[in-house]
Scaffold this motif. Structure first.
Motif, PDB file in Angstrom:
ATOM      1  N   THR A  51       0.824  -1.210   0.000  1.00 42.35           N
ATOM      2  CA  THR A  51       0.000   0.000   0.000  1.00 42.35           C
ATOM      3  C   THR A  51       0.861   1.262   0.000  1.00 42.35           C
ATOM      4  O   THR A  51       0.372   2.359   0.267  1.00 42.35           O
ATOM      5  CB  THR A  51      -0.975  -0.006   1.202  1.00 42.35           C
ATOM      6  N   GLY A  52       2.171   1.097  -0.282  1.00 39.88           N
ATOM      7  CA  GLY A  52       3.068   2.228  -0.470  1.00 39.88           C
ATOM      8  C   GLY A  52       3.554   2.900   0.796  1.00 39.88           C
ATOM      9  O   GLY A  52       3.964   4.062   0.757  1.00 39.88           O
ATOM     10  N   ARG A  53       3.531   2.192   1.917  1.00 37.58           N
ATOM     11  CA  ARG A  53       3.943   2.805   3.187  1.00 37.58           C
ATOM     12  C   ARG A  53       5.242   2.208   3.706  1.00 37.58           C
ATOM     13  O   ARG A  53       5.449   1.008   3.644  1.00 37.58           O
ATOM     14  CB  ARG A  53       2.857   2.593   4.241  1.00 37.58           C
ATOM     15  N   SER A  54       6.070   3.056   4.258  1.00 30.99           N
ATOM     16  CA  SER A  54       7.281   2.598   4.949  1.00 30.99           C
ATOM     17  C   SER A  54       6.939   2.424   6.429  1.00 30.99           C
ATOM     18  O   SER A  54       5.818   2.699   6.850  1.00 30.99           O
ATOM     19  CB  SER A  54       8.398   3.628   4.764  1.00 30.99           C
ATOM     20  N   VAL A  55       7.917   1.979   7.217  1.00 30.86           N
ATOM     21  CA  VAL A  55       7.713   1.804   8.653  1.00 30.86           C
ATOM     22  C   VAL A  55       8.682   2.730   9.377  1.00 30.86           C
ATOM     23  O   VAL A  55       9.901   2.572   9.274  1.00 30.86           O
ATOM     24  CB  VAL A  55       7.948   0.336   9.084  1.00 30.86           C
ATOM     25  N   ASP A  56       8.118   3.700  10.089  1.00 28.17           N
ATOM     26  CA  ASP A  56       8.922   4.615  10.888  1.00 28.17           C
ATOM     27  C   ASP A  56       9.207   3.946  12.228  1.00 28.17           C
ATOM     28  O   ASP A  56       8.292   3.543  12.932  1.00 28.17           O
ATOM     29  CB  ASP A  56       8.166   5.922  11.108  1.00 28.17           C
ATOM     30  N   MET A  57      10.494   3.822  12.555  1.00 31.82           N
ATOM     31  CA  MET A  57      10.893   3.147  13.791  1.00 31.82           C
ATOM     32  C   MET A  57      11.069   4.163  14.918  1.00 31.82           C
ATOM     33  O   MET A  57      12.181   4.571  15.253  1.00 31.82           O
ATOM     34  CB  MET A  57      12.175   2.337  13.565  1.00 31.82           C
ATOM     35  N   PHE A  58       9.942   4.590  15.472  1.00 36.62           N
ATOM     36  CA  PHE A  58       9.898   5.503  16.615  1.00 36.62           C
ATOM     37  C   PHE A  58      10.654   6.803  16.343  1.00 36.62           C
ATOM     38  O   PHE A  58      11.222   7.403  17.253  1.00 36.62           O
ATOM     39  CB  PHE A  58      10.454   4.830  17.875  1.00 36.62           C
ATOM     40  N   GLY A  59      10.689   7.255  15.086  1.00 38.72           N
ATOM     41  CA  GLY A  59      11.371   8.486  14.725  1.00 38.72           C
ATOM     42  C   GLY A  59      12.884   8.364  14.628  1.00 38.72           C
ATOM     43  O   GLY A  59      13.571   9.337  14.337  1.00 38.72           O
ATOM     44  N   LEU A  60      13.419   7.170  14.851  1.00 38.39           N
ATOM     45  CA  LEU A  60      14.868   6.969  14.816  1.00 38.39           C
ATOM     46  C   LEU A  60      15.384   6.733  13.401  1.00 38.39           C
ATOM     47  O   LEU A  60      16.431   7.240  13.020  1.00 38.39           O
ATOM     48  CB  LEU A  60      15.259   5.792  15.710  1.00 38.39           C
ATOM     49  N   PHE A  61      14.654   5.938  12.636  1.00 42.90           N
ATOM     50  CA  PHE A  61      14.985   5.659  11.245  1.00 42.90           C
ATOM     51  C   PHE A  61      13.738   5.085  10.588  1.00 42.90           C
ATOM     52  O   PHE A  61      12.757   4.778  11.267  1.00 42.90           O
ATOM     53  CB  PHE A  61      16.185   4.702  11.107  1.00 42.90           C
ATOM     54  N   THR A  62      13.792   4.954   9.285  1.00 41.97           N
ATOM     55  CA  THR A  62      12.644   4.451   8.530  1.00 41.97           C
ATOM     56  C   THR A  62      13.043   3.187   7.787  1.00 41.97           C
ATOM     57  O   THR A  62      14.106   3.135   7.172  1.00 41.97           O
ATOM     58  CB  THR A  62      12.155   5.512   7.532  1.00 41.97           C
ATOM     59  N   ILE A  63      12.179   2.194   7.859  1.00 40.62           N
ATOM     60  CA  ILE A  63      12.367   0.967   7.085  1.00 40.62           C
ATOM     61  C   ILE A  63      11.551   1.145   5.807  1.00 40.62           C
ATOM     62  O   ILE A  63      10.335   1.333   5.868  1.00 40.62           O
ATOM     63  CB  ILE A  63      11.907  -0.275   7.869  1.00 40.62           C
ATOM     64  N   PRO A  64      12.213   1.098   4.656  1.00 46.94           N
ATOM     65  CA  PRO A  64      11.483   1.341   3.410  1.00 46.94           C
ATOM     66  C   PRO A  64      10.548   0.184   3.072  1.00 46.94           C
ATOM     67  O   PRO A  64      10.703  -0.932   3.581  1.00 46.94           O
ATOM     68  CB  PRO A  64      12.604   1.458   2.375  1.00 46.94           C
ATOM     69  N   PRO A  65       9.604   0.456   2.184  1.00 47.90           N
ATOM     70  CA  PRO A  65       8.736  -0.635   1.731  1.00 47.90           C
ATOM     71  C   PRO A  65       9.560  -1.715   1.029  1.00 47.90           C
ATOM     72  O   PRO A  65      10.604  -1.434   0.437  1.00 47.90           O
ATOM     73  CB  PRO A  65       7.786   0.041   0.736  1.00 47.90           C
ATOM     74  N   LEU A  66       9.083  -2.923   1.119  1.00 47.46           N
ATOM     75  CA  LEU A  66       9.694  -4.018   0.358  1.00 47.46           C
ATOM     76  C   LEU A  66       9.492  -3.735  -1.126  1.00 47.46           C
ATOM     77  O   LEU A  66       8.503  -3.105  -1.510  1.00 47.46           O
ATOM     78  CB  LEU A  66       9.039  -5.350   0.738  1.00 47.46           C
ATOM     79  N   PRO A  67      10.369  -4.209  -1.976  1.00 46.26           N
ATOM     80  CA  PRO A  67      10.248  -3.924  -3.414  1.00 46.26           C
ATOM     81  C   PRO A  67       9.210  -4.839  -4.082  1.00 46.26           C
ATOM     82  O   PRO A  67       9.543  -5.703  -4.879  1.00 46.26           O
ATOM     83  CB  PRO A  67      11.663  -4.196  -3.938  1.00 46.26           C
TER      84      PRO A  67
END
Length: 182
Positions: free
Chosen positions: A112-128
């Motif tokens: 659905t085009g969303r990444s995962v924000d890890m508590f504002g520390l870093f972002t895990i991008p969407p899987l390809p």
């Protein structure tokens, strides 16, 4: 014959167990809160759910690595065969859910085009995997169902530990605690 020390899980296994257990219950409550919230608070709350889910995945991988390096104590010999089989089955399903639910959530977010924000520390991008809203929604639905099944299995697990501790009096819950008599 097992002594009390040999019948217990290692301190590392205990730490992983209780941290993951608390995180899973907290994440369930966070998801429930998000479901009943209105936007934009709903998205923010689900953000915490996603980050904690990925944290649970990492902790579970750590727990599995720990488990492979530190043998688990045998089940009490007093268990009926069906109880031992049920215990092993529930534990396998726990690991499947502890790994599958976060990966499924990440996959559904990716679709659905969303990444995962890890508590504002870093972002895990969407899987390809590209965009596929319908598939993402279906996976989110399965994710929710898996979460519900997980909660029921946790209740069964707790009831089993209490039964073995207070009815069978084999100290079941103390296998995963650093105190008490096994």
């Amino acid at each position: 014959m097992n002594t009390s020390t040999q019948a217990r899980y290692s301190k590392g296994a205990m730490l992983f167990h209780w941290v993951i257990a608390i995180a899973v219950i907290a994440n369930w409550r966070i998801a429930e809160a998000a479901e009943h919230a209105e936007m934009p608070a709903k998205a923010e709350i689900f953000g915490y759910h996603k980050a904690l889910g990925i944290t649970i995945l990492v902790l579970t991988i750590g727990r599995l690595l720990w488990r492979w390096a530190h043998p688990v104590p045998p089940l009490p010999s007093t268990l009926a065969k069906w109880e031992a089989a049920l215990a092993r089955t529930v534990h396998v399903i726990f690991y499947v859910l502890l790994i599958g639910l976060p990966i499924g959530g990440w996959l559904a977010n990716s679709l659905t085009g969303r990444s995962v924000d890890m508590f504002g520390l870093f972002t895990i991008p969407p899987l390809p995997v590209g965009m596929n809203e319908a598939l993402g929604k279906s996976i989110f639905d399965l994710h929710g169902l898996g979460g519900e099944i997980f909660i029921y299995l946790i209740a069964l697990h707790i009831l089993g530990a209490l039964k073995h501790t207070f009815i069978d009096k084999n100290g079941g819950i103390f296998r995963m605690l650093p105190f008490g008599k096994v």
